[in-house]
Write an enzyme that holds these catalytic residues in place. Structure first.
Site, PDB file in Angstrom:
ATOM      1  CB  CYS A  39      37.602  42.782  31.419  1.00  0.00           C
ATOM      2  SG  CYS A  39      38.644  41.431  30.845  1.00  0.00           S
ATOM      3  CE1 TYR A  68      34.873  35.145  30.604  1.00  0.00           C
ATOM      4  CE2 TYR A  68      35.561  32.893  30.171  1.00  0.00           C
ATOM      5  CZ  TYR A  68      35.754  34.255  30.017  1.00  0.00           C
ATOM      6  OH  TYR A  68      36.806  34.704  29.279  1.00  0.00           O
ATOM      7  CD  GLU A 126      31.196  37.223  32.932  1.00  0.00           C
ATOM      8  OE1 GLU A 126      31.977  37.164  33.900  1.00  0.00           O
ATOM      9  OE2 GLU A 126      31.563  37.527  31.777  1.00  0.00           O
ATOM     10  CG  HIS A 164      31.503  40.084  62.533  1.00  0.00           C
ATOM     11  ND1 HIS A 164      30.944  39.024  61.859  1.00  0.00           N
ATOM     12  CD2 HIS A 164      30.549  40.543  63.393  1.00  0.00           C
ATOM     13  CE1 HIS A 164      29.711  38.839  62.294  1.00  0.00           C
ATOM     14  NE2 HIS A 164      29.442  39.760  63.229  1.00  0.00           N
ATOM     15  CD  GLU A 194      33.373  37.281  60.200  1.00  0.00           C
ATOM     16  OE1 GLU A 194      33.558  37.262  61.435  1.00  0.00           O
ATOM     17  OE2 GLU A 194      32.393  37.849  59.669  1.00  0.00           O
TER      18      GLU A 194
END
Length: 513
Positions: A81, A219, A223, A486, A491
């Site tokens: 990671c 993944y 990546e 916003h 959102e």
């Protein structure tokens, strides 16, 4: 008699000065021995000490076939990671520099390119600092640590070698936790280990990767291919079956389309046959298309295997303890106990659980609390959020659309979805074709949300908060009654009003539509 036994007999007892939350059985040298100094093992060991247990932790890293080795901290800190996120950030910074021109910055982007060796050195310097802090933390918390590989002699006894040679030593413990994690697999083909590398090597790789073949489309493979592309190299991804197996198919297809648009090449339904070193030092890779059976070859500077990981059980001598395994992993129950009641396993070594660092850490802590602090709390492996760190990141929590259909039936789920336009993409005219999100929900009542999926900027940061909401029983009604911030991309989840069932176009006409 081992050095630890002598110290415990002749030296002052640090246990007496600690919490009396746990009182172990004196017939054992330790209350807990942990095999493995990664995320799960260290979390378990430190939590156990905080409850008054006497703890010994073993950790040893076998060098890779390419000769790479690292310090204390496990996969995440050293070859997972942390370095992956740093390489990802380096890639994004290069992209941002080019975008800065459109925002008015006077940048001569024609001459901007990364210094691979400087990047690797910076990443490795950070990792070494984390290794040191980890060692100091163990010392401060009074967790005894041995840089050696421990193996079972019997269900309560661990044997290990000491530095400098000499006879092997043994210690006994009331409880033993196996947390040795896993390492990348190599394919059983000519030249795989001699000439290929894995994610265990790439973050400290001294030579520029150049034209790179990434074998595997999970993944890790995606990546690595993406940060290599972002750093100016030329990656090709070899896909045996499908991209991102186990993830939502629509989101996986969008991710692949995004990568292709950015110049990452894909070889579909293809498997490697051999790797050979050429006279100029480059690598000849022969491969076969499993659909057409056509054989072909190409030349690469680097071959990176990303075909999955195997559990490190071969050196533990598990048969001596009677511990049951399955497919190179350890079988555990809902309490992380093996078939031998006082032997447990946590982290990537256990069969059928998410192989993620936060999962390993929390499960290790909870196990220690149950063993030594009277806790009854079990690890909940459901609805664990995760992120694929590609240029447009993909993050999700809960069920994929396919899983929801399989579990509840097509007629019992509703999928709310939408494309969106990040405000910051407009001035540099970045592609928004793959910026997409969806909520998979029940069709009745307040419509409990079963899964959330998002492709776009900082996906992990977006989904982390929604993950807590989902675990708390988030519904579509609650989501749509939440006021968004916003203008943010997060959102967009509060504005999901179009369902797939409706057939309406989920593409917005503006940033505020």
């Amino acid at each position: 008699m081992s050095l630890f036994k002598l110290l415990r007999i002749s030296g002052p007892s640090r246990f007496s000065a600690r919490s009396a939350a746990y009182v172990g059985k004196a017939k054992y040298d330790y209350d807990l021995v942990v095999l493995g100094g990664g995320s799960a093992g260290l979390a378990c060991a430190k939590e156990a000490v905080d409850s008054g247990a006497r703890v010994l932790c073993f950790d040893y890293v076998k060098p890779t076939p390419a000769g790479t080795r690292w310090g204390l901290g496990g996969t995440c800190v050293n070859v997972g990671c942390i370095p992956k996120k740093l390489m990802h950030q380096a890639s994004l910074l290069g992209e941002a520099v080019h975008e800065a021109v459109a925002y008015g910055w006077n940048v001569n982007d024609q001459n901007i390119k990364p210094d691979w060796k400087k990047l690797v050195k910076s990443v490795q310097n950070h990792i070494k600092s984390v290794n040191w802090v980890t060692r100091v933390d163990l010392r401060d918390k009074k967790v005894e640590y041995v840089n050696s590989m421990g193996a079972f002699v019997d269900p309560h006894t661990i044997e290990y070698s000491v530095k400098g040679g000499g006879p092997k030593q043994q210690v006994t413990s009331e409880y033993i936790v196996v947390a040795v994690g896993g390492r990348p697999r190599y394919p059983p083909i000519l030249g795989a280990t001699e000439f290929g590398i894995t994610s265990d090597d790439i973050f400290s790789y001294e030579e520029e990767p150049g034209r790179t073949l990434v074998v595997g489309a999970g993944y890790v493979g995606l990546e690595c291919a993406c940060f290599l592309k972002g750093l100016g190299y030329d990656p090709t991804v070899m896909v045996r079956s499908i991209v991102l197996r186990g993830f939502d198919r629509q989101m996986s297809d969008l991710l692949e389309a995004m990568m292709s648009e950015r110049g990452v090449h894909f070889l579909h339904t293809t498997i490697p046959s051999s790797v050979e070193r050429q006279g100029d030092g480059r690598l000849l890779v022969k491969y076969r298309n499993t659909t057409t059976e056509q054989e072909d070859s190409d030349i690469f500077d680097t071959v990176l295997w990303a075909i999955g990981r195997k559990g490190l059980i071969e050196d533990l001598n598990l048969p001596a303890a009677g511990v049951q395994t399955k497919n190179d992993k350890i079988v555990v129950d809902g309490t992380e106990a093996t078939n031998v009641p006082h032997i447990f396993a946590v982290g990537d070594i256990i069969h059928g659980r998410p192989e993620l660092t936060p999962v390993a850490i929390l499960s290790g802590r909870l196990l220690a609390r149950r063993l030594f602090a009277g806790s009854k709390q079990l690890m909940d492996y459901a609805d664990v959020a995760t992120t694929v760190f590609t240029p447009l990141e993909y993050s999700c929590v809960g069920m994929s659309e396919e899983m929801a259909i399989q579990t509840h039936g097509q007629d019992n789920i509703e999928v709310f979805h939408g494309y969106y336009k990040p405000t910051e993409f407009f001035i540099p005219q970045k592609s928004v074709r793959q910026c997409y999100l969806k909520a998979v929900a029940e069709i009745t009542g307040d419509q409990k949300i079963l899964g959330l999926h998002y492709i776009g900027p900082v996906a992990g940061e977006v989904i982390q908060g929604f993950a807590a909401a989902l675990k708390s029983g988030l519904t579509v009604k609650t989501l749509l009654n939440t006021v968004g911030i916003h203008p943010t991309t997060a959102e967009e989840f509060t504005r999901l009003s179009i369902t797939k069932r409706s057939g309406r176009d989920p593409t917005p006409s503006s940033c505020c539509s």
